[in-house]
Design a protein around this motif. Structure first.
Motif, PDB file in Angstrom:
ATOM      1  N   THR A   1      -1.164  -5.264  -9.433  1.00  0.00           N
ATOM      2  CA  THR A   1       0.011  -4.398  -9.258  1.00  0.00           C
ATOM      3  C   THR A   1      -0.407  -2.948  -9.125  1.00  0.00           C
ATOM      4  O   THR A   1       0.070  -2.220  -8.239  1.00  0.00           O
ATOM      5  CB  THR A   1       0.975  -4.564 -10.445  1.00  0.00           C
ATOM      6  OG1 THR A   1       1.373  -5.932 -10.551  1.00  0.00           O
ATOM      7  CG2 THR A   1       2.218  -3.698 -10.260  1.00  0.00           C
ATOM      8  N   LEU A   2      -1.316  -2.500  -9.985  1.00  0.00           N
ATOM      9  CA  LEU A   2      -1.804  -1.120  -9.919  1.00  0.00           C
ATOM     10  C   LEU A   2      -2.507  -0.863  -8.595  1.00  0.00           C
ATOM     11  O   LEU A   2      -2.259   0.158  -7.933  1.00  0.00           O
ATOM     12  CB  LEU A   2      -2.748  -0.842 -11.091  1.00  0.00           C
ATOM     13  CG  LEU A   2      -3.430   0.526 -11.107  1.00  0.00           C
ATOM     14  CD1 LEU A   2      -2.399   1.656 -11.137  1.00  0.00           C
ATOM     15  CD2 LEU A   2      -4.378   0.631 -12.310  1.00  0.00           C
ATOM     16  N   SER A   3      -3.379  -1.769  -8.170  1.00  0.00           N
ATOM     17  CA  SER A   3      -4.139  -1.578  -6.933  1.00  0.00           C
ATOM     18  C   SER A   3      -3.217  -1.516  -5.715  1.00  0.00           C
ATOM     19  O   SER A   3      -3.411  -0.688  -4.820  1.00  0.00           O
ATOM     20  CB  SER A   3      -5.152  -2.711  -6.762  1.00  0.00           C
ATOM     21  OG  SER A   3      -6.087  -2.718  -7.813  1.00  0.00           O
ATOM     22  N   VAL A   4      -2.200  -2.380  -5.690  1.00  0.00           N
ATOM     23  CA  VAL A   4      -1.280  -2.404  -4.549  1.00  0.00           C
ATOM     24  C   VAL A   4      -0.413  -1.151  -4.516  1.00  0.00           C
ATOM     25  O   VAL A   4      -0.253  -0.515  -3.466  1.00  0.00           O
ATOM     26  CB  VAL A   4      -0.414  -3.675  -4.590  1.00  0.00           C
ATOM     27  CG1 VAL A   4       0.739  -3.587  -3.586  1.00  0.00           C
ATOM     28  CG2 VAL A   4      -1.263  -4.908  -4.315  1.00  0.00           C
ATOM     29  N   ARG A   5       0.149  -0.775  -5.655  1.00  0.00           N
ATOM     30  CA  ARG A   5       0.997   0.419  -5.681  1.00  0.00           C
ATOM     31  C   ARG A   5       0.183   1.678  -5.374  1.00  0.00           C
ATOM     32  O   ARG A   5       0.686   2.625  -4.746  1.00  0.00           O
ATOM     33  CB  ARG A   5       1.724   0.522  -7.019  1.00  0.00           C
ATOM     34  CG  ARG A   5       2.819  -0.529  -7.144  1.00  0.00           C
ATOM     35  CD  ARG A   5       3.506  -0.545  -8.486  1.00  0.00           C
ATOM     36  NE  ARG A   5       4.516  -1.603  -8.488  1.00  0.00           N
ATOM     37  CZ  ARG A   5       5.816  -1.412  -8.311  1.00  0.00           C
ATOM     38  NH1 ARG A   5       6.281  -0.190  -8.134  1.00  0.00           N
ATOM     39  NH2 ARG A   5       6.658  -2.424  -8.327  1.00  0.00           N
ATOM     40  N   PHE A   6      -1.054   1.690  -5.805  1.00  0.00           N
ATOM     41  CA  PHE A   6      -1.980   2.783  -5.505  1.00  0.00           C
ATOM     42  C   PHE A   6      -2.212   2.871  -3.993  1.00  0.00           C
ATOM     43  O   PHE A   6      -2.036   3.929  -3.373  1.00  0.00           O
ATOM     44  CB  PHE A   6      -3.279   2.499  -6.255  1.00  0.00           C
ATOM     45  CG  PHE A   6      -4.320   3.561  -6.192  1.00  0.00           C
ATOM     46  CD1 PHE A   6      -4.010   4.908  -6.150  1.00  0.00           C
ATOM     47  CD2 PHE A   6      -5.664   3.195  -6.217  1.00  0.00           C
ATOM     48  CE1 PHE A   6      -5.006   5.887  -6.125  1.00  0.00           C
ATOM     49  CE2 PHE A   6      -6.659   4.151  -6.192  1.00  0.00           C
ATOM     50  CZ  PHE A   6      -6.340   5.495  -6.128  1.00  0.00           C
ATOM     51  N   ALA A   7      -2.567   1.757  -3.375  1.00  0.00           N
ATOM     52  CA  ALA A   7      -2.841   1.744  -1.940  1.00  0.00           C
ATOM     53  C   ALA A   7      -1.602   2.084  -1.119  1.00  0.00           C
ATOM     54  O   ALA A   7      -1.685   2.779  -0.098  1.00  0.00           O
ATOM     55  CB  ALA A   7      -3.371   0.370  -1.536  1.00  0.00           C
ATOM     56  N   GLU A   8      -0.446   1.598  -1.546  1.00  0.00           N
ATOM     57  CA  GLU A   8       0.780   1.863  -0.803  1.00  0.00           C
ATOM     58  C   GLU A   8       1.100   3.350  -0.730  1.00  0.00           C
ATOM     59  O   GLU A   8       1.691   3.814   0.252  1.00  0.00           O
ATOM     60  CB  GLU A   8       1.943   1.087  -1.420  1.00  0.00           C
ATOM     61  CG  GLU A   8       1.912  -0.411  -1.099  1.00  0.00           C
ATOM     62  CD  GLU A   8       2.996  -1.190  -1.812  1.00  0.00           C
ATOM     63  OE1 GLU A   8       3.547  -0.668  -2.820  1.00  0.00           O
ATOM     64  OE2 GLU A   8       3.301  -2.311  -1.358  1.00  0.00           O
ATOM     65  N   ARG A   9       0.735   4.109  -1.743  1.00  0.00           N
ATOM     66  CA  ARG A   9       0.990   5.558  -1.712  1.00  0.00           C
ATOM     67  C   ARG A   9       0.188   6.215  -0.595  1.00  0.00           C
ATOM     68  O   ARG A   9       0.688   7.098   0.105  1.00  0.00           O
ATOM     69  CB  ARG A   9       0.669   6.185  -3.065  1.00  0.00           C
ATOM     70  CG  ARG A   9       1.695   5.834  -4.124  1.00  0.00           C
ATOM     71  CD  ARG A   9       1.665   6.772  -5.318  1.00  0.00           C
ATOM     72  NE  ARG A   9       2.887   6.578  -6.088  1.00  0.00           N
ATOM     73  CZ  ARG A   9       4.016   7.218  -5.895  1.00  0.00           C
ATOM     74  NH1 ARG A   9       4.087   8.131  -4.939  1.00  0.00           N
ATOM     75  NH2 ARG A   9       5.087   6.976  -6.625  1.00  0.00           N
ATOM     76  N   TYR A  10      -1.050   5.819  -0.439  1.00  0.00           N
ATOM     77  CA  TYR A  10      -1.863   6.351   0.661  1.00  0.00           C
ATOM     78  C   TYR A  10      -1.271   5.960   2.010  1.00  0.00           C
ATOM     79  O   TYR A  10      -1.094   6.803   2.902  1.00  0.00           O
ATOM     80  CB  TYR A  10      -3.300   5.830   0.534  1.00  0.00           C
ATOM     81  CG  TYR A  10      -4.014   5.679   1.850  1.00  0.00           C
ATOM     82  CD1 TYR A  10      -4.299   6.787   2.655  1.00  0.00           C
ATOM     83  CD2 TYR A  10      -4.399   4.414   2.318  1.00  0.00           C
ATOM     84  CE1 TYR A  10      -4.947   6.639   3.877  1.00  0.00           C
ATOM     85  CE2 TYR A  10      -5.042   4.269   3.529  1.00  0.00           C
ATOM     86  CZ  TYR A  10      -5.311   5.375   4.308  1.00  0.00           C
ATOM     87  OH  TYR A  10      -5.941   5.241   5.510  1.00  0.00           O
TER      88      TYR A  10
END
Length: 233
Positions: A52-61
Protein backbone atom coordinates in the motif's frame (compact mmCIF):
# COMPACT_ATOMS: atom_id res chain seq x y z
CA UNK A 1 1.84 -2.61 -7.93
CA UNK A 2 1.45 -4.05 -11.44
CA UNK A 3 -0.69 -1.04 -12.41
CA UNK A 4 1.93 1.54 -11.41
CA UNK A 5 4.67 -0.50 -13.09
CA UNK A 6 2.59 -0.52 -16.28
CA UNK A 7 2.21 3.28 -16.13
CA UNK A 8 5.97 3.71 -15.66
CA UNK A 9 6.73 1.40 -18.58
CA UNK A 10 4.30 3.39 -20.74
CA UNK A 11 6.13 6.62 -19.81
CA UNK A 12 9.46 4.99 -20.63
CA UNK A 13 8.20 4.03 -24.09
CA UNK A 14 6.62 7.42 -24.77
CA UNK A 15 9.36 9.86 -23.67
CA UNK A 16 12.64 10.61 -25.50
CA UNK A 17 15.56 8.91 -23.65
CA UNK A 18 17.31 12.18 -22.75
CA UNK A 19 14.16 13.86 -21.38
CA UNK A 20 14.75 14.62 -17.69
CA UNK A 21 11.51 12.92 -16.63
CA UNK A 22 12.48 9.85 -18.68
CA UNK A 23 15.84 9.73 -16.86
CA UNK A 24 14.16 9.73 -13.46
CA UNK A 25 11.46 7.34 -14.65
CA UNK A 26 14.08 4.74 -15.62
CA UNK A 27 15.63 5.07 -12.17
CA UNK A 28 12.29 4.79 -10.40
CA UNK A 29 11.11 1.91 -12.57
CA UNK A 30 14.22 0.02 -11.48
CA UNK A 31 13.61 0.60 -7.78
CA UNK A 32 9.88 -0.15 -8.02
CA UNK A 33 10.60 -3.48 -9.69
CA UNK A 34 13.06 -4.26 -6.90
CA UNK A 35 10.50 -3.35 -4.23
CA UNK A 36 7.88 -5.50 -5.95
CA UNK A 37 10.22 -8.51 -5.96
CA UNK A 38 11.17 -7.97 -2.32
CA UNK A 39 7.56 -7.74 -1.19
CA UNK A 40 6.62 -10.86 -3.14
CA UNK A 41 9.42 -12.92 -1.60
CA UNK A 42 8.48 -11.86 1.94
CA UNK A 43 11.25 -9.40 2.81
CA UNK A 44 8.75 -7.04 4.48
CA UNK A 45 7.17 -7.81 7.89
CA UNK A 46 3.75 -6.53 6.78
CA UNK A 47 3.39 -7.15 3.02
CA UNK A 48 -0.01 -5.47 2.69
CA UNK A 49 1.24 -2.31 4.39
CA UNK A 50 4.44 -2.31 2.33
CA UNK A 51 2.53 -2.69 -0.93
CA UNK A 52 0.00 0.00 0.00
CA UNK A 53 2.80 2.42 0.89
CA UNK A 54 4.77 1.62 -2.27
CA UNK A 55 1.73 2.05 -4.54
CA UNK A 56 0.53 5.29 -2.95
CA UNK A 57 4.10 6.59 -3.07
CA UNK A 58 4.48 5.78 -6.78
CA UNK A 59 1.06 7.19 -7.65
CA UNK A 60 2.09 10.61 -6.33
CA UNK A 61 4.97 10.75 -8.78
CA UNK A 62 2.87 9.54 -11.71
CA UNK A 63 0.07 11.99 -10.94
CA UNK A 64 2.57 14.84 -10.69
CA UNK A 65 4.26 14.25 -14.05
CA UNK A 66 0.96 13.59 -15.83
CA UNK A 67 -0.79 16.64 -14.35
CA UNK A 68 -1.27 20.02 -15.99
CA UNK A 69 -0.14 21.67 -12.75
CA UNK A 70 2.35 19.64 -10.76
CA UNK A 71 3.24 20.29 -7.12
CA UNK A 72 6.01 22.85 -6.59
CA UNK A 73 8.53 20.13 -5.75
CA UNK A 74 8.20 18.60 -9.25
CA UNK A 75 8.13 21.82 -11.27
CA UNK A 76 11.92 22.32 -11.53
CA UNK A 77 12.38 18.89 -13.12
CA UNK A 78 9.46 19.48 -15.50
CA UNK A 79 10.75 22.95 -16.43
CA UNK A 80 14.40 21.89 -16.93
CA UNK A 81 13.75 18.45 -18.41
CA UNK A 82 15.20 19.44 -21.81
CA UNK A 83 17.77 22.05 -20.75
CA UNK A 84 21.09 21.34 -22.53
CA UNK A 85 23.16 22.46 -19.53
CA UNK A 86 21.55 20.03 -17.07
CA UNK A 87 23.07 16.57 -16.90
CA UNK A 88 21.15 13.27 -16.58
CA UNK A 89 22.55 12.70 -13.08
CA UNK A 90 21.07 16.03 -11.99
CA UNK A 91 17.68 15.04 -13.41
CA UNK A 92 17.78 11.72 -11.57
CA UNK A 93 18.63 13.27 -8.21
CA UNK A 94 16.15 16.13 -8.63
CA UNK A 95 13.40 13.56 -9.15
CA UNK A 96 14.51 11.57 -6.12
CA UNK A 97 14.62 14.78 -4.09
CA UNK A 98 11.01 15.65 -5.01
CA UNK A 99 9.76 12.12 -4.48
CA UNK A 100 11.49 11.46 -1.15
CA UNK A 101 11.41 14.97 0.25
CA UNK A 102 7.72 15.60 -0.42
CA UNK A 103 5.80 12.60 -1.76
CA UNK A 104 7.02 10.05 0.77
CA UNK A 105 5.66 11.91 3.80
CA UNK A 106 2.23 12.33 2.18
CA UNK A 107 2.21 8.70 1.08
CA UNK A 108 2.84 7.58 4.67
CA UNK A 109 -0.12 9.63 5.91
CA UNK A 110 -2.33 8.36 3.08
CA UNK A 111 -1.36 4.77 3.89
CA UNK A 112 -2.11 5.26 7.58
CA UNK A 113 -5.57 6.53 6.69
CA UNK A 114 -6.20 3.64 4.30
CA UNK A 115 -5.07 0.98 6.78
CA UNK A 116 -6.39 2.77 9.88
CA UNK A 117 -3.04 2.64 11.65
CA UNK A 118 -0.48 4.98 13.25
CA UNK A 119 2.79 5.86 11.47
CA UNK A 120 4.77 3.75 13.96
CA UNK A 121 3.02 0.66 12.55
CA UNK A 122 4.67 1.41 9.18
CA UNK A 123 8.13 2.27 10.48
CA UNK A 124 9.76 -1.10 9.73
CA UNK A 125 8.43 -1.13 6.17
CA UNK A 126 9.33 2.54 5.73
CA UNK A 127 12.93 1.74 6.69
CA UNK A 128 13.12 -1.18 4.25
CA UNK A 129 11.78 0.93 1.40
CA UNK A 130 14.34 3.59 2.33
CA UNK A 131 17.18 1.05 2.32
CA UNK A 132 16.31 0.11 -1.26
CA UNK A 133 16.34 3.77 -2.28
CA UNK A 134 19.71 4.44 -0.59
CA UNK A 135 21.23 1.49 -2.44
CA UNK A 136 19.83 2.92 -5.68
CA UNK A 137 21.38 6.34 -5.00
CA UNK A 138 24.77 4.70 -4.47
CA UNK A 139 24.41 2.83 -7.75
CA UNK A 140 23.54 6.05 -9.61
CA UNK A 141 26.54 7.89 -8.17
CA UNK A 142 28.89 5.02 -9.02
CA UNK A 143 27.64 4.93 -12.62
CA UNK A 144 27.60 8.66 -13.31
CA UNK A 145 30.14 10.44 -11.14
CA UNK A 146 33.36 11.20 -13.05
CA UNK A 147 36.55 9.28 -12.40
CA UNK A 148 39.53 10.78 -10.50
CA UNK A 149 41.06 12.10 -13.73
CA UNK A 150 37.94 14.22 -14.36
CA UNK A 151 37.33 15.55 -10.88
CA UNK A 152 38.99 18.91 -11.52
CA UNK A 153 36.89 19.85 -14.56
CA UNK A 154 33.79 18.31 -12.95
CA UNK A 155 34.22 20.22 -9.69
CA UNK A 156 30.92 22.22 -9.95
CA UNK A 157 28.97 18.98 -10.51
CA UNK A 158 30.81 17.21 -7.69
CA UNK A 159 30.15 20.10 -5.31
CA UNK A 160 26.49 20.37 -6.28
CA UNK A 161 25.71 16.70 -5.82
CA UNK A 162 27.78 16.35 -2.67
CA UNK A 163 25.51 18.88 -0.95
CA UNK A 164 22.45 16.59 -1.07
CA UNK A 165 21.82 13.37 0.85
CA UNK A 166 19.04 10.84 0.33
CA UNK A 167 19.51 9.53 3.85
CA UNK A 168 18.86 12.98 5.32
CA UNK A 169 15.89 13.44 2.97
CA UNK A 170 14.45 10.13 4.13
CA UNK A 171 14.82 11.11 7.79
CA UNK A 172 13.14 14.42 7.05
CA UNK A 173 10.28 12.64 5.28
CA UNK A 174 9.62 10.45 8.31
CA UNK A 175 9.60 13.45 10.63
CA UNK A 176 7.27 15.31 8.25
CA UNK A 177 4.92 12.32 8.06
CA UNK A 178 4.67 12.09 11.83
CA UNK A 179 3.99 15.81 12.10
CA UNK A 180 1.33 15.70 9.38
CA UNK A 181 -0.33 12.79 11.15
CA UNK A 182 -0.32 14.73 14.42
CA UNK A 183 -1.89 17.71 12.60
CA UNK A 184 -4.63 15.66 10.92
CA UNK A 185 -7.27 17.09 13.28
CA UNK A 186 -6.15 20.64 12.39
CA UNK A 187 -6.66 20.67 8.61
CA UNK A 188 -5.62 24.29 8.13
CA UNK A 189 -2.30 23.76 9.91
CA UNK A 190 -1.71 20.48 8.09
CA UNK A 191 -2.33 22.14 4.73
CA UNK A 192 -0.04 25.04 5.58
CA UNK A 193 2.75 22.68 6.60
CA UNK A 194 2.31 20.52 3.49
CA UNK A 195 2.51 23.60 1.25
CA UNK A 196 5.66 24.76 3.02
CA UNK A 197 7.21 21.32 2.61
CA UNK A 198 6.32 21.30 -1.08
CA UNK A 199 7.87 24.71 -1.78
CA UNK A 200 11.00 23.97 0.28
CA UNK A 201 11.67 20.72 -1.55
CA UNK A 202 11.07 22.53 -4.84
CA UNK A 203 13.74 25.08 -3.96
CA UNK A 204 16.26 22.31 -3.32
CA UNK A 205 15.29 20.72 -6.64
CA UNK A 206 15.92 23.97 -8.49
CA UNK A 207 19.41 24.13 -6.95
CA UNK A 208 20.15 20.54 -7.99
CA UNK A 209 19.20 21.45 -11.57
CA UNK A 210 21.55 24.43 -11.83
CA UNK A 211 22.80 24.42 -15.47
CA UNK A 212 26.55 23.78 -15.67
CA UNK A 213 29.05 25.30 -18.08
CA UNK A 214 30.14 22.98 -20.86
CA UNK A 215 33.72 22.81 -19.51
CA UNK A 216 32.42 21.38 -16.25
CA UNK A 217 30.50 18.53 -17.84
CA UNK A 218 32.35 15.20 -18.00
CA UNK A 219 31.77 13.05 -21.05
CA UNK A 220 32.66 9.54 -22.09
CA UNK A 221 34.01 8.91 -25.56
CA UNK A 222 33.63 5.14 -25.35
CA UNK A 223 30.86 2.77 -24.30
CA UNK A 224 29.80 2.55 -20.63
CA UNK A 225 32.08 0.50 -18.43
CA UNK A 226 29.24 -1.79 -17.32
CA UNK A 227 26.28 -3.29 -19.15
CA UNK A 228 22.79 -3.43 -17.79
CA UNK A 229 23.05 0.06 -16.26
CA UNK A 230 20.38 2.69 -15.95
CA UNK A 231 21.09 4.36 -19.28
CA UNK A 232 21.56 7.84 -17.81
CA UNK A 233 24.55 8.95 -19.86
Amino acid sequence: MEAVLARMRALDERLPPQDGVAVFNRVYLTVTRTLHRRIERGDFPAPRAAQTLSVRFAERYLTAVESDRAPACWRPLLQYRRHPGVRPLQHALAGINAHIGHDLALAVVSTCRALDCEPRALEADFDRVGDTLVALEEHIREDLMPGPDLLEIADPLTHLLGSWSLDRARSGAWAAARLLWTLRRSPDLAEEFAESLDSGVGLVGRCLLTPLPAAAVPCRTGPPARTGGLGLL
